[in-house]
Each structure stands twice: as C-alpha cells, then as structure tokens.
Design a protein around this motif. Structure first.
Motif, mmCIF file in Angstrom:
data_model
loop_
_atom_site.group_PDB
_atom_site.id
_atom_site.type_symbol
_atom_site.label_atom_id
_atom_site.label_comp_id
_atom_site.label_asym_id
_atom_site.label_seq_id
_atom_site.Cartn_x
_atom_site.Cartn_y
_atom_site.Cartn_z
ATOM 1 N N SER A 5 0.837 -1.152 -0.100
ATOM 2 C CA SER A 5 -0.061 -0.059 0.029
ATOM 3 C C SER A 5 0.873 1.238 0.060
ATOM 4 C CB SER A 5 -0.912 -0.105 1.010
ATOM 5 O OG SER A 5 -0.677 -0.436 2.168
ATOM 6 N N GLU A 6 1.936 1.183 0.784
ATOM 7 C CA GLU A 6 2.869 2.380 0.847
ATOM 8 C C GLU A 6 3.330 2.696 -0.783
ATOM 9 O OE1 GLU A 6 6.249 2.637 3.573
ATOM 10 O OE2 GLU A 6 5.194 1.108 4.612
ATOM 11 N N VAL A 7 3.815 1.641 -1.557
ATOM 12 C CA VAL A 7 4.488 1.760 -2.861
ATOM 13 C C VAL A 7 3.394 2.301 -3.868
ATOM 14 C CG1 VAL A 7 5.325 0.676 -4.621
ATOM 15 C CG2 VAL A 7 6.391 0.303 -2.425
ATOM 16 N N TYR A 8 2.004 1.717 -3.595
ATOM 17 C CA TYR A 8 1.035 1.991 -4.483
ATOM 18 C C TYR A 8 0.625 3.717 -4.400
ATOM 19 C CZ TYR A 8 0.586 -2.799 -5.578
ATOM 20 O OH TYR A 8 1.243 -4.231 -6.047
ATOM 21 N N ARG A 9 0.665 3.938 -3.000
ATOM 22 C CA ARG A 9 0.219 5.481 -2.859
ATOM 23 C C ARG A 9 1.231 6.201 -3.683
ATOM 24 N NH1 ARG A 9 1.297 6.456 2.949
ATOM 25 N NH2 ARG A 9 3.427 6.472 2.056
ATOM 26 N N ASP A 10 2.428 5.921 -3.608
ATOM 27 C CA ASP A 10 3.460 6.770 -4.151
ATOM 28 C C ASP A 10 3.575 6.452 -5.557
ATOM 29 O OD1 ASP A 10 4.339 7.326 -1.701
ATOM 30 O OD2 ASP A 10 5.973 6.053 -1.327
ATOM 31 N N SER A 113 -8.830 3.552 -5.498
ATOM 32 C CA SER A 113 -8.534 4.942 -5.934
ATOM 33 C C SER A 113 -7.148 5.070 -6.563
ATOM 34 C CB SER A 113 -8.599 5.813 -4.687
ATOM 35 O OG SER A 113 -7.514 5.160 -3.863
ATOM 36 N N PRO A 114 -7.052 5.874 -7.210
ATOM 37 C CA PRO A 114 -5.663 5.762 -8.058
ATOM 38 C C PRO A 114 -4.447 5.657 -7.321
ATOM 39 C CG PRO A 114 -6.869 7.847 -8.692
ATOM 40 C CD PRO A 114 -7.812 7.208 -7.396
ATOM 41 N N GLY A 115 -4.200 6.333 -6.288
ATOM 42 C CA GLY A 115 -3.242 6.082 -5.355
ATOM 43 C C GLY A 115 -3.384 4.910 -4.242
ATOM 44 N N GLY A 116 -4.594 3.858 -4.391
ATOM 45 C CA GLY A 116 -4.912 3.148 -3.559
ATOM 46 C C GLY A 116 -4.546 1.654 -3.771
ATOM 47 N N ALA A 117 -4.656 0.980 -2.625
ATOM 48 C CA ALA A 117 -4.098 -0.573 -3.155
ATOM 49 C C ALA A 117 -5.327 -1.530 -2.942
ATOM 50 C CB ALA A 117 -3.165 -0.995 -1.817
#
Ligand SMILES: O=C(O)CCC(=O)C(=O)O
Ligand SMILES: [Fe+2]
Length: 345
Positions: A5-10, A113-117
């Motif tokens: 989730s951290e990487v996808y947010r970035d 969502s676009p930055g969501g996992a």
C-alpha cells in the motif's frame, strides 16, 4: 501500513488504467482488448503428466527435496495434503463469484482509488501494456469491511468472515511452505534477519475474475508477469487458463486445475534471497469462451523495511545487490519485468 500500500500510494495510476470493462454488456471484444500477437494463446504445448508443474504432497517424507527441485526447475508447483479444507476453498470461490456477478455500477462503488491498493479494479500491471486484459480484480489487505459495505450495505458479513478465515489459513500455509523452502536451501531460520517479522507482515489477497469471452484467441486474461513477493498461493476454479513459461522447447505450459490442490509460485523476492537458484515463475492467464474463471491469489512476503540479502553457499558471489523490500517493490512498480535486471550485479 503494508509494503504494497505504501508503494502504490507513491505510484498512483491514471483512472483510465483502473476501471475494468463492463463485461456483461460486452458482446464483442472491443479494439482496446484485442492483442496483436495473440495466436499462441490457446496453444500452449502441454498440459498433463510429466510436462506440467510438479504436484507435491506436503505429507510426503521427501517433501523438502521435492519442493527444492520444483523451485529450481519450474518456480511453480501444486500442493496437496496442505490441510486447507475443500469446503473453505469452495466458499472463498463462491464469495468471489458473488462479488464479480454484481452489476458493473455496483462494483464501481468499491473502485480502487488512483493511489490506493485495495478494492475493485484492473490488474496493477495494466499501464505497462498497450492493450487491456480480459480481467477484473478485487484486492484485499487487512480488513475488507469498508469496501464490502459499499458492495453489500446490509449483507457484507459473510464475505468478510470468509476472507478473514481464508487469509488466516493461507498465512499458516505460507509460513509452513517458507520453512520447507529454507530447509531445501539449507538455510537456518535464524540466519534470515527478518524471519521473525514475517509473522507480522501484512499480505495481500487478490480475487481475479476472467469472464467468458466471445473471442478468446484474441485477448489475454492476465499478461505475462512474475509475482513480486516471496511466495504466492493460488486457488483456481475448475477451468484452464493459467500457464507458466518453461524455458527450452516447452514454452507456455498449462497449469491444469486439480480439485483441492493449490498452486504455489516462487516470487521475485525468493528468487533474490536464493541468489537466483530458484526461478521466479513467469506466468500468464488465457481467456476462455465457455467458463467464467475465478482465482484467489495470496501474496506473502516480509515487511517493507526488511533488508533483502542473497543467501550464499560457500564461494558463490551474489547475483543481486542488497536492498529493502520496499525499494524492490518500488523498482518493480516502475519497471515491471526489467526490475530484476536493474538490481543485478
Ligand atoms: O488467475 C490465476 O491463476 C493467476 C493469477 C495471478 O497470476 C496473479 O494474481 O498474480
Ligand atoms: Fe501472478
């Protein structure tokens, strides 16, 4: 927060890369889903007997040798004797089907969502290909209550309870497989600095749906890829579709479903930790005209900050530089299949 989730947010995706086709209304295959180089999709050379991935019984006294050999030669195998009861496999599949059979406008309420996992959407590898896949997915990390309430405001509990129970069983099985893998590499658990934290890391559960396709020879269910983390455990419904690439004369080989068996893939992180002794399974999914295929994949790996170091037998040089899990996942999110070559020494 978990590694993924951290990487996808970035690394947010464009909304056009998240929304799946409304398959129910698609009576022909749109141009956006026709792959140019498609003619080999259905003609994987082999599917049975010796020419498919090994089937390993976890109760077999020689299980360690069998797993080591399968990881070295295929990077993939099927397990039986794993202790996960058939009724739970059937239940998790039924709940996945219940989700994917909802009308598109209902599924869209739980869109990632676009930055969501987590949530409903396309495969994460979508932006790397010019054509879309004949696929829709639903990703779970930790609790799925919020998304499930969006799908079934009053009737979400059965779905969530099943997913919790299934993840619990997968976590125990993944740990058991990991210990067998370590034994086959002749590594002590205490020599892996992050081994203890495996128990606390958050895995991901990916529900995959490949609807019946009017023209299966021209589409791809899931484009070729390797899985990123240590190990993946897949329950596949009773229809063909999954294929693994075997170097040499075989090429793409079907992984035919066996009732009650689970498919295990070596992921990139295990390939790195084994210093390239174990193959990371390069696999894809082809589409099907008659059946709506569903699969449930459990991705297992260490926490984000864990330092990955190839574990070396005497006199062997490392094939990969050391890096954290988070760093690797981020390289993969940007470069997909070039990721391993970018960290090769
Ligand atoms: O559907 C399958 O059998 C495989 C799914 C898969 O490869 C994935 O979710 O990464
Ligand atoms: Fe995969």
């Amino acid at each position: 927060m978990s590694t993924l989730s951290e990487v996808y947010r970035d690394n947010p995706l464009h909304p056009q890369h998240i929304i799946p086709l409304d398959f129910e209304s698609a009576h022909t295959v749109p141009e956006s889903h026709i792959w140019p180089e498609t003619n080999d999709f259905q003609h994987s050379g082999w599917s049975n007997g010796e020419l498919s991935i090994p089937v390993i019984d976890l109760m077999d006294p020689n299980v360690v040798e069998h797993i080591g050999h399968a990881c070295e030669t295929w990077g993939m195998f099927q397990v039986i004797g794993h202790g996960v009861c058939l009724s739970l496999l059937e239940e998790v599949e039924a709940e996945a089907r219940r989700l994917f059979e909802l009308p598109a406008r209902q599924k869209m309420k739980a869109l990632r969502s676009p930055g969501g996992a987590t949530g409903y959407g396309t495969a994460r590898i979508t932006p790397f290909f010019s054509k879309n896949m004949w696929h829709e997915g639903f990703t779970i990390m930790g609790s799925c209550v919020d998304h499930a309430k969006e799908l079934w405001p009053r009737n979400y509990k059965r779905f969530c309870d099943t997913m919790v129970e299934y993840q619990k069983k997968m976590k125990a099985l993944a740990y058991q497989l990991w210990l067998l893998v370590l034994k086959s590499l002749d590594i002590q658990e205490k020599d892996v600095t992050w081994a203890a934290s495996l128990q606390h890391s958050e895995a991901a559960l990916q529900l995959n749906s490949y609807p019946c396709c009017p023209d299966p020879d021209r589409v791809l269910g899931l484009a070729p890829h390797t899985d990123t983390l240590l190990l993946t455990i897949v329950h596949q419904s009773d229809s063909n579709g999954l294929q693994v690439f075997k170097d040499g004369v075989l090429g793409w080989v079907s992984v035919s479903p066996i009732a009650g068996a689970l498919v295990v893939n070596v992921g990139d992180l295990l390939h790195i930790v084994s210093n390239a002794r174990f193959l990371t399974a390069y696999h894809r999914v082809v589409a099907n005209q008659a059946c709506h295929r569903v699969s449930i994949a459990y991705f297992y790996g260490p926490p984000a900050e864990s330092e990955l170091v190839p574990i070396l037998p005497k006199l062997q040089a490392p094939c990969y530089r050391s890096l954290t899990v988070k760093e690797y996942v981020s390289v993969k999110a940007k470069h997909l299949e070039k990721a391993l070559s970018l960290i090769r020494i």
